[in-house]
Structure formats: structure tokens, C-alpha cells
Enzyme design. Structure first.
Site, short mmCIF file in Angstrom:
data_model
loop_
_atom_site.label_atom_id
_atom_site.label_comp_id
_atom_site.label_asym_id
_atom_site.label_seq_id
_atom_site.Cartn_x
_atom_site.Cartn_y
_atom_site.Cartn_z
N ASN A 135 -5.74 1.09 -1.61
CA ASN A 135 -5.03 2.04 -2.71
C ASN A 135 -6.11 2.02 -3.72
O ASN A 135 -6.05 0.92 -4.67
CB ASN A 135 -3.94 1.11 -3.02
CG ASN A 135 -3.00 1.93 -4.01
OD1 ASN A 135 -3.67 2.84 -4.53
ND2 ASN A 135 -1.72 1.53 -4.20
N CYS A 192 -0.25 5.73 -10.08
CA CYS A 192 -0.62 6.43 -8.81
C CYS A 192 -0.48 7.67 -8.47
O CYS A 192 -1.01 8.43 -7.59
CB CYS A 192 -0.07 5.45 -7.41
SG CYS A 192 -0.81 3.89 -7.48
N HIS A 196 -0.55 10.00 -1.10
CA HIS A 196 -1.07 8.89 -1.65
C HIS A 196 -1.40 7.60 -0.49
O HIS A 196 -0.48 7.52 0.03
CB HIS A 196 -0.09 8.30 -2.76
CG HIS A 196 -0.30 6.96 -3.58
ND1 HIS A 196 -1.82 6.75 -4.08
CD2 HIS A 196 0.09 5.98 -3.79
CE1 HIS A 196 -1.60 5.60 -4.47
NE2 HIS A 196 -0.69 4.97 -4.22
O1 UT7 Z 1 0.53 2.59 -5.16
C1 UT7 Z 1 1.71 2.29 -5.83
C2 UT7 Z 1 2.94 1.99 -4.85
N1 UT7 Z 1 2.77 0.97 -4.26
C3 UT7 Z 1 3.30 0.87 -3.00
O2 UT7 Z 1 3.71 1.96 -2.25
C4 UT7 Z 1 3.28 -0.50 -2.18
C5 UT7 Z 1 4.63 -0.68 -1.43
N2 UT7 Z 1 4.77 -1.96 -0.99
C6 UT7 Z 1 4.06 -2.20 0.37
O3 UT7 Z 1 3.24 -1.58 0.70
C7 UT7 Z 1 4.71 -3.44 0.86
O4 UT7 Z 1 5.63 -3.92 0.53
C8 UT7 Z 1 3.64 -4.56 0.70
C9 UT7 Z 1 2.23 -4.25 1.74
C10 UT7 Z 1 3.21 -4.94 -0.61
C11 UT7 Z 1 4.36 -5.77 1.59
O5 UT7 Z 1 4.75 -5.71 2.71
P1 UT7 Z 1 5.99 -5.97 3.31
O6 UT7 Z 1 6.08 -5.58 4.80
O7 UT7 Z 1 6.95 -5.25 2.40
O8 UT7 Z 1 6.15 -7.62 3.23
P2 UT7 Z 1 7.09 -8.62 2.23
O9 UT7 Z 1 6.54 -8.31 0.92
O10 UT7 Z 1 8.66 -8.22 2.65
O11 UT7 Z 1 6.84 -9.76 2.76
C12 UT7 Z 1 7.01 -10.06 4.19
C13 UT7 Z 1 6.59 -11.47 4.42
C14 UT7 Z 1 6.76 -12.59 3.51
O12 UT7 Z 1 6.91 -13.89 4.29
P3 UT7 Z 1 8.27 -14.33 4.67
O13 UT7 Z 1 9.17 -14.47 2.95
O14 UT7 Z 1 9.16 -13.43 5.31
O15 UT7 Z 1 8.16 -15.60 5.14
C15 UT7 Z 1 5.71 -12.60 2.65
O16 UT7 Z 1 5.59 -13.82 1.79
O17 UT7 Z 1 4.90 -11.54 4.60
C16 UT7 Z 1 4.59 -12.47 3.53
N3 UT7 Z 1 3.15 -11.82 2.92
C17 UT7 Z 1 2.07 -12.01 3.52
N4 UT7 Z 1 1.74 -12.73 4.51
C18 UT7 Z 1 0.31 -12.71 5.00
C19 UT7 Z 1 3.28 -11.21 1.81
N5 UT7 Z 1 1.87 -10.95 1.58
C20 UT7 Z 1 1.27 -11.44 2.59
C21 UT7 Z 1 -0.12 -11.63 2.97
N6 UT7 Z 1 -0.52 -12.01 4.09
N7 UT7 Z 1 -1.21 -10.86 2.22
#
Ligand code: UT7
Length: 333
Positions: free
Chosen positions: A285, A116, A256
Site C-alpha cells: 500500500n 489513500c 486502491h
Molecule cells: O489504505 C487505507 C485503508 N486501509 C485498508 O483498507 C486496510 C484494511 N484492513 C486490512 O487490510 C486488514 O484488516 C488487515 C490486513 C490490517 C488485518 O487483517 P485481518 O484479517 O482483518 O486480521 P485481524 O486484524 O482481524 O487479525 C486476525 C488475527 C489476530 O489474531 P487473533 O486475535 O485472531 O489471535 C491478529 O493478532 O491475525 C493476527 N495478526 C497477525 N498475525 C500474523 C494481525 N497481524 C498479523 C500479522 N501476522 N502481521
């Protein structure tokens, strides 16, 4: 002799027509439009459909537009550099495919992979070719067909990515514009947190790698999120201070586009929330494509001499910031 610097003298872009909405994604995995909008900021993304169409399909169109807009004869292009993590093939390079199909028949061609951060790595490379005095017209193509490595059974990653490509022309200048400073960093301890494990020389393609979903992006989202915010903010502040800039001096910051919450956090730490280029809501992205596609879309708002900070973070981890002064009053062709 006056010092030669490199300046971006034109920009082209291409995104595929097909749109994948949050509603479409929620038919595939357990997610919702609301979750994706609030947690990531994406409303829709583009997807390149059609057998045999790879990143070059988009790169060719971005370069064709760039050459048309700038009126440059493709035979004058001396280097075509393609920055992508989703090359058409293992070999030959995507740059060679793009050069051939855009008439850049006199160009040296090579690919670079900076995930990225790919546009920033490409820009630093191309700028130094120009500064050497040896090259006068370089095309940097930067983008990805991320949907080709996205696992549409994994809700943690499949809402995030889209396809798109930008292309810039770099030329020499002795005016006080161009790529003023660049800071690029790497922390290889990020390896296991953001990776596509299969298909390279470590784990060549096999039935097992396919069965284990190893040809898709794996991401530890939370871990990557934290590092993206702190590293992009820190390197942006570092380049601002190093160049004696004040936040009032900045005309634009181009981060980004991985997550709107990351963009907002970085902008807040820089104290420039109202001068940020954002198009994640439309394209998601696109990895190496996000920054050039922002510049492409905002081109008509740019003015010669604008102070712009570009910043990115990606797999590796790699990250960095570029400080540039825009080279022309922007307008779309
Ligand atoms: O481009 C290269 C660099 N990449 C990035 O910079 C991306 C960095 N990361 C992110 O943008 C975020 O971490 C994500 C968008 C990938 C995830 O968001 P988050 O707020 O960090 O969510 P999380 O992974 O902590 O998950 C929170 C909750 C979880 O449920 P529980 O365990 O709290 O019950 C996940 O299972 O959200 C759940 N979850 C979803 N729910 C509905 C994860 N993905 C989804 C989804 N829909 N698509």
C-alpha cells in the site's frame, strides 16, 4: 464554444530499488510470509532508504519520466500539484521541491492531502483547473513514503505499506475522452480508526509523542476493512449507474491497493473480476501512489476510449470513484 474537458495525456512513475520482503518483515515482528500473502496479498514492497530522501525524491523521478515520455518542456507546466500524506517537511510544500528540481519554474505549486484517496482528490482538483479554461498543462504527482510513518514493531501495520509515486499530465481536450465524472465522499467519524496522531498542531512533536509511537500509522484493521469494501463498492456502483454504464462497458477498474481481499470483494460486487488492475503483490500500500502506479504499469495495455473506473478509500474516512475515458493508445517510452 466547445466544452473543454480534462484528459490524462501521459504518466510517469517511480518506485525505489530497495525491496523489503515478507521474510525481512518476519525478522522484525511475529508474522510470516504465509500470513501476509493470504491475509493481505503482498509479497514484497519497496522502501526508500537514505538520509534526507523524502517523497519528493520519488516525485521528482516520476515527473522527469513523465516529461521525457510526453516531450513536454517543463517551463510550459502551469501547475504542479502534489498529493501526499508524507510530505518532505511540515513546510514548504513538496510540490515546490518537485517543481524546482524538474525545471517547472513557471508553475504554481501546492500540496493536497487526501490520504489513500489522494489521487482521486488531486484528479478532481486538477481537472477543474483545466475545465476552467485558465490552465493547459498540469502535473499531478501522487504518492507516499509510507515507510517513514510505519512502526516496525507493530505487526498489525508494518507488513502493509511501501513507498512509491506516480505523476500524470492533464491537458484540455474537446474530444469525447477524459475525466467524465467524479464522486468524492467524506465521513469524519472514521478519524480515530486510521490516524497518525502526533506531529501536527493537535499533538506537536515532543518526547512524549515519540515515546507513545504517535508518529506512526495507527489502524483498526477490521473496522477499516469493512468500510473500505462497502464504501468503495457502493460508490463505484453509484458512478456506473449515474453514467448509464453496464459492467460489459467497463474496460478496467483500478482500485486502491490496500488488501487483495478488499480488491477482490469490490471487484466481485461490481461483477468485473477479470478487468482489475493489481500490483499490490509487488508494492504493498503506497497510499496516494497506488492508483497512478497501477495506470503506469498497465499503460501499454490501455487504448484510447477505454472506460475506466478508479476507486479509493482511506483515512478520514475519505473515498470516491472517478469515471474516465482513457485519452491515448498506451505505450511505454
Ligand atoms: O489504505 C487505507 C485503508 N486501509 C485498508 O483498507 C486496510 C484494511 N484492513 C486490512 O487490510 C486488514 O484488516 C488487515 C490486513 C490490517 C488485518 O487483517 P485481518 O484479517 O482483518 O486480521 P485481524 O486484524 O482481524 O487479525 C486476525 C488475527 C489476530 O489474531 P487473533 O486475535 O485472531 O489471535 C491478529 O493478532 O491475525 C493476527 N495478526 C497477525 N498475525 C500474523 C494481525 N497481524 C498479523 C500479522 N501476522 N502481521
Amino acid at each position: 464554444m466547445e466544452k473543454i474537458n480534462a484528459v490524462i495525456s501521459g504518466i510517469g512513475g517511480y518506485v525505489p530499488e530497495d525491496i523489503l520482503t515478507n521474510e525481512d518483515i518476519s525478522q522484525l515482528v511475529d508474522t510470516s510470509d504465509e500470513w501476509i500473502r493470504t491475509r493481505v496479498g503482498i509479497e514484497e514492497r519497496r522502501i526508500l532508504r537514505g538520509e534526507g530522501k523524502g517523497t519528493s525524491y520519488m516525485g521528482i523521478r516520476a515527473v522527469q519520466q513523465l516529461l521525457e515520455k510526453t516531450g513536454v518542456n517543463p517551463e510550459e507546466i502551469e501547475v504542479v500539484l502534489c498529493s501526499s500524506t508524507t510530505p518532505d517537511f511540515g513546510f514548504p510544500t513538496t510540490a515546490s521541491v518537485i517543481a524546482y528540481n524538474t525545471g517547472c519554474v513557471n508553475a504554481m505549486t501546492f500540496d493536497l492531502q487526501g490520504a489513500c484517496s489522494g489521487f482521486l482528490y488531486g484528479l478532481e482538483t486538477a481537472a477543474n483547473y483545466i475545465r476552467s479554461g485558465r490552465y493547459k498543462k498540469i502535473v499531478l504527482v501522487s504518492g507516499d513514503k509510507m515507510t517513514s510513518i510505519t512502526d516496525y514493531t507493530d505487526r498489525n501495520t508494518c507488513p502493509l505499506f511501501g513507498d512509491g509515486c506516480g505523476a500524470v499530465l492533464l491537458e484540455p481536450t474537446t474530444e469525447p475522452v477524459g475525466i467524465i465524472d467524479t464522486i468524492l465522499k467524506t465521513d469524519g467519524s472514521g478519524l480515530s480508526h486510521l490516524i497518525m496522531k502526533g506531529g501536527g498542531s493537535a499533538y506537536p512533536s515532543s518526547h512524549e509523542t515519540v515515546d507513545n509511537h504517535m508518529h506512526y500509522v495507527y489502524q483498526d484493521g477490521k473496522y477499516v476493512f469493512k468500510h473500505a469494501v462497502s464504501y468503495m463498492a457502493a460508490v463505484s456502483l453509484e458512478i456506473v449507474e449515474k453514467n448509464g454504464l453496464k459492467k460489459e462497458d467497463l474496460d478496467w477498474v483500478v482500485p486502491h491497493q490496500a488488501n487483495l481481499r478488499i480488491i477482490d470483494a469490490v471487484a466481485n460486487r461490481l461483477g468485473i473480476a477479470d478487468k482489475v488492475m493489481i500490483n499490490i503483490q509487488k508494492y504493498g500500500n503506497t497510499s496516494a501512489g497506488t492508483i497512478p502506479l497501477c495506470l503506469w504499469e498497465y499503460e501499454d495495455q490501455l487504448k484510447k476510449g477505454d472506460d475506466i473506473i478508479l476507486t479509493a478509500f482511506g483515512a478520514g474516512f475519505t473515498w470516491g470513484a472517478v469515471y474516465l475515458k482513457w485519452g491515448y493508445d498506451g505505450k511505454k517510452a
